[in-house]
Every structure is written in structure tokens, then in C-alpha cells.
Design a protein around this motif. Structure first.
Motif, PDB file in Angstrom:
ATOM      1  N   ALA A  21       0.825  -1.203   0.000  1.00  0.00           N
ATOM      2  CA  ALA A  21       0.000   0.000   0.000  1.00  0.00           C
ATOM      3  C   ALA A  21       0.863   1.259   0.000  1.00  0.00           C
ATOM      4  CB  ALA A  21      -0.931  -0.006   1.215  1.00  0.00           C
ATOM      5  N   ALA A  22       1.840   1.323   0.895  1.00  0.00           N
ATOM      6  CA  ALA A  22       2.661   2.529   1.028  1.00  0.00           C
ATOM      7  C   ALA A  22       3.536   2.757  -0.203  1.00  0.00           C
ATOM      8  CB  ALA A  22       3.527   2.431   2.282  1.00  0.00           C
ATOM      9  N   TYR A  23       4.276   1.734  -0.599  1.00  0.00           N
ATOM     10  CA  TYR A  23       5.146   1.891  -1.764  1.00  0.00           C
ATOM     11  C   TYR A  23       4.319   1.980  -3.048  1.00  0.00           C
ATOM     12  CZ  TYR A  23       9.197   1.360   1.173  1.00  0.00           C
ATOM     13  OH  TYR A  23      10.150   1.568   2.142  1.00  0.00           O
ATOM     14  N   GLY A  24       3.148   1.352  -3.039  1.00  0.00           N
ATOM     15  CA  GLY A  24       2.245   1.462  -4.181  1.00  0.00           C
ATOM     16  C   GLY A  24       1.726   2.878  -4.353  1.00  0.00           C
ATOM     17  N   ALA A  25       1.446   3.555  -3.236  1.00  0.00           N
ATOM     18  CA  ALA A  25       0.981   4.947  -3.314  1.00  0.00           C
ATOM     19  C   ALA A  25       2.042   5.821  -3.973  1.00  0.00           C
ATOM     20  CB  ALA A  25       0.638   5.466  -1.921  1.00  0.00           C
ATOM     21  N   VAL A  26       3.298   5.602  -3.585  1.00  0.00           N
ATOM     22  CA  VAL A  26       4.397   6.365  -4.196  1.00  0.00           C
ATOM     23  C   VAL A  26       4.518   6.013  -5.674  1.00  0.00           C
ATOM     24  CG1 VAL A  26       6.916   6.666  -4.208  1.00  0.00           C
ATOM     25  CG2 VAL A  26       5.655   6.712  -2.037  1.00  0.00           C
ATOM     26  N   SER A  27       4.417   4.748  -6.002  1.00  0.00           N
ATOM     27  CA  SER A  27       4.497   4.320  -7.408  1.00  0.00           C
ATOM     28  C   SER A  27       3.358   4.906  -8.230  1.00  0.00           C
ATOM     29  CB  SER A  27       4.458   2.793  -7.496  1.00  0.00           C
ATOM     30  OG  SER A  27       5.589   2.237  -6.882  1.00  0.00           O
ATOM     31  N   LEU A  28       2.176   4.935  -7.649  1.00  0.00           N
ATOM     32  CA  LEU A  28       1.014   5.477  -8.342  1.00  0.00           C
ATOM     33  C   LEU A  28       1.193   6.971  -8.605  1.00  0.00           C
ATOM     34  CD1 LEU A  28      -1.783   4.867  -9.450  1.00  0.00           C
ATOM     35  CD2 LEU A  28      -2.682   5.184  -7.136  1.00  0.00           C
ATOM     36  N   LEU A  29       1.680   7.693  -7.600  1.00  0.00           N
ATOM     37  CA  LEU A  29       1.920   9.127  -7.788  1.00  0.00           C
ATOM     38  C   LEU A  29       3.011   9.346  -8.829  1.00  0.00           C
ATOM     39  CD1 LEU A  29       2.729  12.170  -7.199  1.00  0.00           C
ATOM     40  CD2 LEU A  29       0.606  11.526  -6.099  1.00  0.00           C
ATOM     41  N   ALA A  30       4.069   8.546  -8.767  1.00  0.00           N
ATOM     42  CA  ALA A  30       5.165   8.672  -9.735  1.00  0.00           C
ATOM     43  C   ALA A  30       4.661   8.394 -11.151  1.00  0.00           C
ATOM     44  CB  ALA A  30       6.306   7.726  -9.377  1.00  0.00           C
ATOM     45  N   ALA A  31       3.785   7.414 -11.298  1.00  0.00           N
ATOM     46  CA  ALA A  31       3.248   7.085 -12.621  1.00  0.00           C
ATOM     47  C   ALA A  31       2.421   8.231 -13.194  1.00  0.00           C
ATOM     48  CB  ALA A  31       2.399   5.815 -12.545  1.00  0.00           C
ATOM     49  N   ALA A  32       1.823   9.029 -12.328  1.00  0.00           N
ATOM     50  CA  ALA A  32       1.007  10.157 -12.773  1.00  0.00           C
ATOM     51  C   ALA A  32       1.828  11.442 -12.925  1.00  0.00           C
ATOM     52  CB  ALA A  32      -0.125  10.398 -11.777  1.00  0.00           C
ATOM     53  N   SER A  33       3.076  11.391 -12.514  1.00  0.00           N
ATOM     54  CA  SER A  33       3.924  12.580 -12.473  1.00  0.00           C
ATOM     55  C   SER A  33       4.613  12.851 -13.805  1.00  0.00           C
ATOM     56  CB  SER A  33       4.987  12.382 -11.385  1.00  0.00           C
ATOM     57  OG  SER A  33       5.932  13.418 -11.401  1.00  0.00           O
ATOM     58  N   ASP A  34       4.999  14.114 -14.001  1.00  0.00           N
ATOM     59  CA  ASP A  34       5.783  14.465 -15.174  1.00  0.00           C
ATOM     60  C   ASP A  34       7.274  14.173 -14.955  1.00  0.00           C
ATOM     61  OD1 ASP A  34       5.782  16.570 -13.268  1.00  0.00           O
ATOM     62  OD2 ASP A  34       6.417  18.011 -14.774  1.00  0.00           O
ATOM     63  N   LYS A  35       7.645  13.836 -13.723  1.00  0.00           N
ATOM     64  CA  LYS A  35       9.023  13.460 -13.382  1.00  0.00           C
ATOM     65  C   LYS A  35       8.984  12.197 -12.533  1.00  0.00           C
ATOM     66  CE  LYS A  35      10.536  18.274 -13.349  1.00  0.00           C
ATOM     67  NZ  LYS A  35      11.092  19.342 -12.500  1.00  0.00           N
ATOM     68  N   PRO A  36       8.651  11.052 -13.138  1.00  0.00           N
ATOM     69  CA  PRO A  36       8.417   9.839 -12.358  1.00  0.00           C
ATOM     70  C   PRO A  36       9.615   9.359 -11.539  1.00  0.00           C
ATOM     71  CG  PRO A  36       8.382   9.369 -14.717  1.00  0.00           C
ATOM     72  CD  PRO A  36       8.439  10.843 -14.568  1.00  0.00           C
ATOM     73  N   GLY A  37      10.803   9.440 -12.081  1.00  0.00           N
ATOM     74  CA  GLY A  37      11.981   8.987 -11.340  1.00  0.00           C
ATOM     75  C   GLY A  37      12.233   9.818 -10.098  1.00  0.00           C
ATOM     76  N   GLU A  38      12.133  11.128 -10.261  1.00  0.00           N
ATOM     77  CA  GLU A  38      12.329  12.026  -9.111  1.00  0.00           C
ATOM     78  C   GLU A  38      11.220  11.833  -8.082  1.00  0.00           C
ATOM     79  OE1 GLU A  38      13.060  16.140 -10.135  1.00  0.00           O
ATOM     80  OE2 GLU A  38      14.174  15.509 -11.918  1.00  0.00           O
ATOM     81  N   ALA A  39       9.995  11.640  -8.552  1.00  0.00           N
ATOM     82  CA  ALA A  39       8.866  11.435  -7.644  1.00  0.00           C
ATOM     83  C   ALA A  39       9.046  10.149  -6.843  1.00  0.00           C
ATOM     84  CB  ALA A  39       7.560  11.402  -8.428  1.00  0.00           C
ATOM     85  N   ALA A  40       9.448   9.079  -7.521  1.00  0.00           N
ATOM     86  CA  ALA A  40       9.653   7.800  -6.838  1.00  0.00           C
ATOM     87  C   ALA A  40      10.761   7.899  -5.798  1.00  0.00           C
ATOM     88  CB  ALA A  40       9.966   6.709  -7.860  1.00  0.00           C
ATOM     89  N   THR A  41      11.838   8.573  -6.140  1.00  0.00           N
ATOM     90  CA  THR A  41      12.949   8.725  -5.199  1.00  0.00           C
ATOM     91  C   THR A  41      12.530   9.531  -3.979  1.00  0.00           C
ATOM     92  OG1 THR A  41      14.583   8.547  -6.961  1.00  0.00           O
ATOM     93  CG2 THR A  41      15.302   9.620  -4.925  1.00  0.00           C
ATOM     94  N   ALA A  42      11.864  10.651  -4.190  1.00  0.00           N
ATOM     95  CA  ALA A  42      11.441  11.503  -3.073  1.00  0.00           C
ATOM     96  C   ALA A  42      10.429  10.781  -2.178  1.00  0.00           C
ATOM     97  CB  ALA A  42      10.844  12.806  -3.599  1.00  0.00           C
ATOM     98  N   GLY A  43       9.480  10.100  -2.782  1.00  0.00           N
ATOM     99  CA  GLY A  43       8.475   9.372  -2.005  1.00  0.00           C
ATOM    100  C   GLY A  43       9.069   8.215  -1.229  1.00  0.00           C
ATOM    101  N   THR A  44       9.951   7.469  -1.864  1.00  0.00           N
ATOM    102  CA  THR A  44      10.598   6.346  -1.190  1.00  0.00           C
ATOM    103  C   THR A  44      11.469   6.821  -0.035  1.00  0.00           C
ATOM    104  OG1 THR A  44      10.532   5.011  -3.198  1.00  0.00           O
ATOM    105  CG2 THR A  44      12.147   4.374  -1.532  1.00  0.00           C
ATOM    106  N   THR A  45      12.184   7.909  -0.230  1.00  0.00           N
ATOM    107  CA  THR A  45      13.001   8.468   0.844  1.00  0.00           C
ATOM    108  C   THR A  45      12.125   8.824   2.037  1.00  0.00           C
ATOM    109  OG1 THR A  45      14.642   9.296  -0.712  1.00  0.00           O
ATOM    110  CG2 THR A  45      14.603  10.335   1.463  1.00  0.00           C
ATOM    111  N   ALA A  46      10.964   9.391   1.777  1.00  0.00           N
ATOM    112  CA  ALA A  46      10.042   9.727   2.863  1.00  0.00           C
ATOM    113  C   ALA A  46       9.566   8.468   3.580  1.00  0.00           C
ATOM    114  CB  ALA A  46       8.856  10.522   2.315  1.00  0.00           C
TER     115      ALA A  46
END
Length: 138
Positions: A21-46
């Protein structure tokens, strides 16, 4: 033992649900983002910065996160119900840790969203959907 000091009695499957659920939420946001790699890194770090029992669950070295969606829609079909199930699961055992879980996921999503250009409606909409899935676990 009070609810504030109660520990979580989680099975391996329950821990997998929380991580998915938690990592999926970050993946889902990253998939919707214009910068998916940066989004995934920032979310995972959090998520890796989480504390409490939820922090221990999210930081465990594990290969039990199963995200199989190939599209944003398919990923959302998997992640949004997992968020609700995870929030409900933790809420029944320890409301304080349930709050910790919700807050941790929302901070991770906020961190991921912050990497996008300002005013991205798709990212804002996905953030609302994730928050709604977490609330339905109350």
C-alpha cells in the motif's frame, strides 16, 4: 495495555499489505507525475524515514511488494484498495499507529508530488484519490 502503547500483531501477509500500500501509493503518484523517477525517489526516501512500528515494517528488507499494474488505471485498481485495507488493518489494532501510517503515506505522496512542475492537475487528482483511500480506512 492502552491503545497508545499497544503493539501491532502483524502477520507476514499483513506486513506485505502495508508495504504494498505505502510503496504502491508512491508508485502510483510517480506514474502520474511528469518526473516519475524524481517522484519515486522523493516518495521512497520519505517512506524510509518513517518511525514507530510502521517505520520498522516499511524499512524491512523484503521482496513481498507486488505491484503488477502496467497502466496507471491498473496500478490504481491495486493500490487504492490496498491503502484502505492497510489503514483499516492498523486502525483495528492501534489507532496511533494507524495515524502514523496515514501520515507517513501522505508525507511520502506530498514529497513525490513536490517534484512535479507546479499546477499539475493529474498529480493533484491522484493525491486526492490516495488521501480518500486512506480516509475510508477509518
Amino acid at each position: 495495555m492502552s491503545a497508545a502503547t499497544a503493539t501491532l500483531a502483524l502477520t507476514d501477509q499483513s506486513k506485505a499489505t502495508l508495504r504494498t500500500a505505502a510503496y504502491g501509493a508512491v508508485s502510483l503518484l510517480a506514474a502520474a507525475s511528469d518526473k516519475p523517477g524524481e517522484a519515486a525517489t522523493a516518495g521512497t526516501t520519505a517512506l524510509l524515514s518513517a518511525t514507530g512500528e510502521i517505520g520498522h515494517v516499511l524499512n524491512a528488507k523484503s521482496k513481498d511488494i507486488r505491484l503488477t499494474g502496467k497502466t496507471v488505471a491498473a496500478l490504481a485498481d491495486q493500490v487504492l484498495p490496498a491503502l484502505t485495507a492497510a489503514a483499516t488493518l492498523v486502525d483495528t489494532q492501534n489507532p496511533a499507529e494507524a495515524t502514523n501510517f496515514r501520515t507517513t503515506v501522505l508525507i511520502a505522496v506530498e514529497a513525490a508530488a513536490a517534484t512535479s512542475r507546479p499546477g499539475q492537475p493529474v498529480v493533484a487528482d491522484m493525491t486526492r484519490k490516495i488521501a480518500a483511500a486512506l480516509r475510508t480506512g477509518n
